[in-house]
Design a protein around this motif. Structure first.
Motif, PDB file in Angstrom:
ATOM      1  N   VAL A  34       0.815  -1.217   0.000  1.00  0.00           N
ATOM      2  CA  VAL A  34       0.000   0.000   0.000  1.00  0.00           C
ATOM      3  C   VAL A  34       0.849   1.269   0.000  1.00  0.00           C
ATOM      4  O   VAL A  34       0.507   2.261  -0.647  1.00  0.00           O
ATOM      5  N   GLN A  35       1.971   1.243   0.699  1.00  0.00           N
ATOM      6  CA  GLN A  35       2.752   2.468   0.840  1.00  0.00           C
ATOM      7  C   GLN A  35       3.732   2.690  -0.301  1.00  0.00           C
ATOM      8  O   GLN A  35       3.993   3.833  -0.673  1.00  0.00           O
ATOM      9  N   PHE A  36       4.282   1.605  -0.847  1.00  0.00           N
ATOM     10  CA  PHE A  36       5.375   1.773  -1.804  1.00  0.00           C
ATOM     11  C   PHE A  36       5.053   1.257  -3.204  1.00  0.00           C
ATOM     12  O   PHE A  36       5.647   1.713  -4.177  1.00  0.00           O
ATOM     13  N   LEU A  37       4.136   0.305  -3.302  1.00  0.00           N
ATOM     14  CA  LEU A  37       3.800  -0.240  -4.611  1.00  0.00           C
ATOM     15  C   LEU A  37       2.429   0.220  -5.089  1.00  0.00           C
ATOM     16  O   LEU A  37       1.974  -0.202  -6.160  1.00  0.00           O
ATOM     17  N   ASP A  38       1.766   1.069  -4.268  1.00  0.00           N
ATOM     18  CA  ASP A  38       0.465   1.647  -4.635  1.00  0.00           C
ATOM     19  C   ASP A  38      -0.537   0.577  -5.067  1.00  0.00           C
ATOM     20  O   ASP A  38      -1.254   0.728  -6.058  1.00  0.00           O
ATOM     21  N   ASN A  39      -0.588  -0.510  -4.298  1.00  0.00           N
ATOM     22  CA  ASN A  39      -1.496  -1.624  -4.599  1.00  0.00           C
ATOM     23  C   ASN A  39      -2.354  -1.874  -3.359  1.00  0.00           C
ATOM     24  O   ASN A  39      -2.102  -2.807  -2.592  1.00  0.00           O
ATOM     25  N   SER A  40      -3.370  -1.038  -3.175  1.00  0.00           N
ATOM     26  CA  SER A  40      -4.235  -1.148  -2.005  1.00  0.00           C
ATOM     27  C   SER A  40      -4.994  -2.464  -1.978  1.00  0.00           C
ATOM     28  O   SER A  40      -5.221  -3.045  -0.913  1.00  0.00           O
TER      29      SER A  40
END
Length: 959
Positions: free
Chosen positions: A320-326
């Motif tokens: 969520v924070q670094f790969l933008d994959n919530s």
């Protein structure tokens, strides 16, 4: 024991021999055989079993039981299976032998397995039973084994987030090891766990200190595995302080050691998790996830459910924070929660709920996010179970939670998402709930503020809290709630400085003996930290110094706790978290000709709060490039030739900053107090017209600066001073080893300044030493220093140079009670230092402020000596005429501009020096009453002469 039994048997029946026992048995009748076996069993019970029942200390039998315990403990089976087998073994043992030290070992391990399974109540019962047996003093007790049980109790309380109790049990381990040196091999694991708990509580510096001390112990030096895990723990703490290179060095050193050892499953999984954290910081996210997958597989194999959930949580955070994959993150978090729910474990549920809420917020699913934050609050150990997100726990409930970081984090995130929901739905009730949630989060932060003891660790949560305060100010802006907007402005600024002033003020409640003791121990700790032997592990005295420091630190903490019990007022004053109110600022601090302006720089907007004696208003402007423009302005202004070459660019920047930061506020008063945020620029050098080089704000306003309104309130003083005493030092030249250039003319300038003071002490040349400064500073109201200083935006320890040596800013905290109201630091870069979000610049001037000196004049860049002498002489003339310090400095700058021409009028020469803190009026010179005395004497003599002339003098009237 079997050999003794056979010897006795042979003695009872001489017909038997070693080789013929079985043979003779086969030749007997059934009746004789029965009698033989009965007699054999009786003798076996009498000789072998009965003594063991009585003593419980049979060596061979005891080893057999312990071997079975060890086999279960080292098996690769799930934790639940191991727990059941140890419980069965303990029941068998108590039936066969009874309660003794071997049984205590069994139930101690049993208690730890219940801890692993999350059944803390059962674990506590078994561990307490183990402790009771070995503390009984009976022959069957083994007091040294208390180390193991205390360690397991520490683990259990730590898992349940009762970190204070956990640390107390670890201290009990240490004391027991000191009593039984044969248990010294455990000391590394004890200190590793202490370091881990400080790390868990975000007290990273204390964690590092614990590791450093443990590494200095010979028992640890002999145990490579313990040393490796201590290095890994230190690496994690360094990552928390964002010291990536140092962290990597420690982690890789620990990893290199462990490669030569076969590790148990739990240790190997831990190692993989730490490596993952390192790769996250190094932005190698795929490698980080691979290490977490390895850790999960190992933890699953050994049945460590909580650890598997923790690995999933860390993996979700990477997504969520670094790969933008919530979406992927939510899958990880939900899987972890389901796993814990299935096992009935709650240890890391609050963290998981918080992370899940954050992931939903990233998807803009605000109701789902809020519900998870609410669930996280319910999962904490504070007797709060309300699932309605309109409800928050009480402050008293938050106090029950041992780790205050978690409720503060959950509340801050809940408030932020409520604010986002308001912006989407525009429901004012949601906005009000957001504000009340921010208020409660702030109270939780205050509780955490009391618990942290080191500055580094306090700085960690100060930086983290700044975002929350920005959102709280935004909520106040929408509600036009000026009182609470001002409150959050204050809570976001210079809290550590106010804490230091509170501590200084609290000392007024101590008696002389306790005050001296506190200062003595504090000074010893500071000096030990700087001792070369303490810092160099190759020094022969390294171990002694580390041991001395650790013992002294424990003594200091015990002493402070004792003070807080002995002196309730000391405790109350020291931990006062209240802030000055908006009403108090207007009525008790500001005069009718003053405006206070507070700035707060958020992610998208810069907020400003303008307050005068009779009104206040809040403003918001896009942050844009204001910060970068401020830095560029300082860069241009700090070099004469650079400023001269790029003066048109300077005018453009100075006007844009005026137009963005000052003009919208419509300030009309002649005096302005600025409380900056993230940048400190001389507002007097801003221009109102970009095509008019002489339109400086200096012409219209006298500016001063402050760390916060609370700082002014702490140091306010009504009325003017009696005749001020003046201390001045000018080393002129410096000892060769200091490598500082001469300050020619500084002694001459001091000679001009002293004429303004009736009471003065001047030290120049070789007399301008550090010792003279420290000895004479406390007794003087005004201090002037013509010296060199060193500071930059990376160093946390600015330094001041005297003729013979240097003074570090940290040494100022030992000055004691000071009469000093103003220190003028006429040296380069005394206002420069490391910028800490929410705290400001840690400069030399701030060091004097923390020592209790309420006002300083400091420089923001290297300054021209001749201009400095001129400005100083003009400033002190204005001061002697009774002007407050801010107006005296404004007048000096205006005079300087008027009396110079050409390049010498550039802001480089006059704008660097700014006044920080309270503005005072001093009576610099005693009033000269000589003429008054002459007039009075003349009148008296005249009256005498008239009396004598009329003949009435000394004559009695006729009766």
């Amino acid at each position: 024991m079997s050999l003794i039994f056979l010897m006795l048997l042979l003695e009872l029946n001489p017909k038997l021999n070693m080789a013929g026992i079985l043979r003779n048995n086969t030749q007997q009748s059934p009746r004789e055989k029965l009698w033989f076996f009965l007699r054999f069993a009786f003798l076996f019970i009498w000789v072998v079993i009965y003594p063991n029942v009585i003593t419980g200390q049979d060596l061979y039998t005891g080893e057999q039981w312990l071997m079975q315990l060890q086999q279960i403990d080292q098996s690769a089976g799930p934790a639940k299976q191991n727990q059941e087998e140890i419980l069965k073994l303990a029941n068998q043992y108590i039936e066969a032998v009874g309660k003794d030290s071997i049984y205590a070992r069994m139930v101690s391990r049993l208690g730890d397995y219940y801890r692993i399974l999350g059944e803390f109540d059962k674990g506590l019962l078994w561990l307490n039973e183990a402790v009771a047996i070995n503390k009984s003093g009976l022959p069957a007790a083994e007091e040294a084994y208390l180390v193991n049980s205390y360690f397991n109790l520490a683990l259990l309380h730590g898992s349940a987030d009762y970190l204070t109790a956990a640390n107390q049990y670890l201290d009990s381990c240490i004391f027991t090891i000191e009593k039984y040196p044969e248990k010294g091999s455990a000391i590394g694991r004890v200190y590793e766990l202490k370091a881990f708990y400080f790390f868990e509580n975000k007290d990273f510096q204390r964690s590092i200190d614990m590791v450093d001390f443990a590494l200095s112990l010979p028992e640890v030096d002999k145990n490579e595995v313990d040393k490796a895990f201590l290095l890994l723990q230190k690496g994690q703490a360094l990552l928390g302080l964002n010291k990536i290179d140092e962290a990597e060095e420690n982690i890789l050193e620990g990893y290199g050691i462990l490669q030569n050892h076969s590790l148990g499953g739990n240790s190997l999984a831990t190692l993989k998790g730490i490596l993952s954290k390192l790769f996250v910081e190094k932005k190698s996210y795929k490698k980080a996830i691979l290490h977490l997958e390895d850790a999960m597989e190992i933890n699953s194999q050994y049945g460590f459910t909580s650890n598997v959930a923790g690995n999933l949580s860390e993996m979700g955070s990477i997504y969520v924070q670094f790969l933008d994959n919530s979406k992927k993150a939510i899958e990880c978090y939900e899987k972890a929660i389901a796993l814990l729910d299935k096992r009935g474990e709650k240890s890391i549920l609050p963290d998981l709920r918080n992370n899940l809420g954050y992931a939903f917020a990233r998807q803009k699913d605000y109701p789902q996010a809020i519900s998870h934050f609410q669930a996280g609050l319910s999962d904490l150990n504070m007797d709060f179970s309300d699932t309605l997100w309109q409800r928050n726990p009480s402050l008293e409930q938050i106090k029950r939670e041992s780790n205050k970081y978690l409720p503060s984090l959950l509340l801050a995130n809940k408030g932020e998402v409520l604010l986002d929901l308001y912006l989407e739905e525009r429901d004012e009730n949601i906005l009000k709930l957001a504000l009340s949630t921010f208020k409660l989060a702030d109270k939780a932060i205050d509780l955490m503020r009391w618990e942290h003891t080191t500055q580094q660790s306090k700085l960690f949560w100060r930086e983290k809290a700044k975002t929350m305060y920005g959102k709280a100010i935004e909520a106040c802006y929408y509600l036009n709630d000026l009182d609470y907007a001002f409150y959050f402005f204050e809570k976001s600024k210079a809290v550590l400085l106010i804490d230091k002033l509170n501590e200084l003020g609290a000392q007024q409640f101590l008696d002389e003996v306790d005050l001296l003791t506190e200062k003595k121990i504090s000074f010893q700790l500071k000096t030990l930290r700087k001792n070369p032997a303490f810092l160099n592990e190759n020094d022969p005295e390294f171990l002694n110094k580390r041991t001395e420091f650790n013992d002294l630190l424990r003594k200091y903490e015990d002493f402070i706790q004792g003070l807080e019990i002995k002196y309730p007022n000391y405790y109350q004053y020291k931990y006062d978290t209240s802030v000055v109110s908006l009403l108090a600022l207007r009525e008790e601090i500001l005069s009718p000709d003053q405006t206070y302006i507070g700035y707060f720089e958020g992610e998208e907007f810069v907020y400003s709060l303008a307050v005068t004696h009779d009104k206040s208003a809040i403003y918001r402007m896009p942050s844009g490039e204001l910060n970068s423009k401020a830095k560029e302005l300082l860069y241009l202004s700090s070099d004469r030739d650079r400023l001269n070459r790029n003066y048109s660019e300077y005018l453009k920047l100075a006007f844009e900053l005026y137009d963005g930061l000052f003009r919208p506020l419509g300030i009309m008063t002649s005096r302005v107090i600025i409380s900056p945020d993230n940048f400190l620029i001389p507002f007097e050098m801003l221009v109102k017209e970009n095509d008019n080089p002489d339109s400086f704000l200096l012409h219209d306003h006298a500016f001063s600066y402050t760390y916060s309104a609370g700082y002014l309130f702490k140091n306010q003083e009504k009325g003017s001073h009696s005749t001020a005493s003046f201390l001045a030092l000018a080393p002129v030249d410096f000892q060769p080893h200091l490598q500082q250039v001469s300050l020619k003319g500084s002694d001459v300038s001091l000679g001009k300044l002293k004429k303004y003071f009736s009471n003065h002490q001047i030290f120049t040349g070789s007399e301008a030493t550090k010792t003279q400064f420290l000895n004479h500073l406390p007794a003087h109201e005004i201090v002037q220093l013509y010296a060199h200083a060193h500071a930059d935006d990376r160093s946390a320890e600015p330094t001041l140079f005297f003729n013979d040596s240097t003074l570090n800013v940290s040494e100022l905290s030992f000055l004691g009670k000071l009469s000093t109201k103003l220190v003028v630091l006429s040296a380069c870069n005394t206002g420069v230092g490391k910028l800490v979000p929410g705290e400001g610049v840690f400069s030399l001037a701030r060091g004097f402020a923390a020592a209790g000196i309420p006002s300083s004049i400091t420089s923001l860049w290297p300054i021209d000596n001749k201009a400095t002498y001129q400005l100083s002489e003009m400033f002190y003339q204005g001061l002697a005429e009774g002007k407050p310090t801010d107006l005296a400095l404004q007048e000096a700058k205006l005079r300087y501009i008027n009396e110079n021409t050409g390049i010498n009028r550039l802001p480089y020469f006059w704008a660097a020096e700014v006044m920080i803190g309270n503005a005072f009026v001093f009576s610099a010179k005693a009033k000269n009453n000589f003429l008054l005395y002459i007039v009075l004497l003349t009148i008296i003599l005249g009256l005498v002469f008239l009396k004598m002339k009329r003949g009435n003098f000394l004559k009695s009237k006729p009766k």
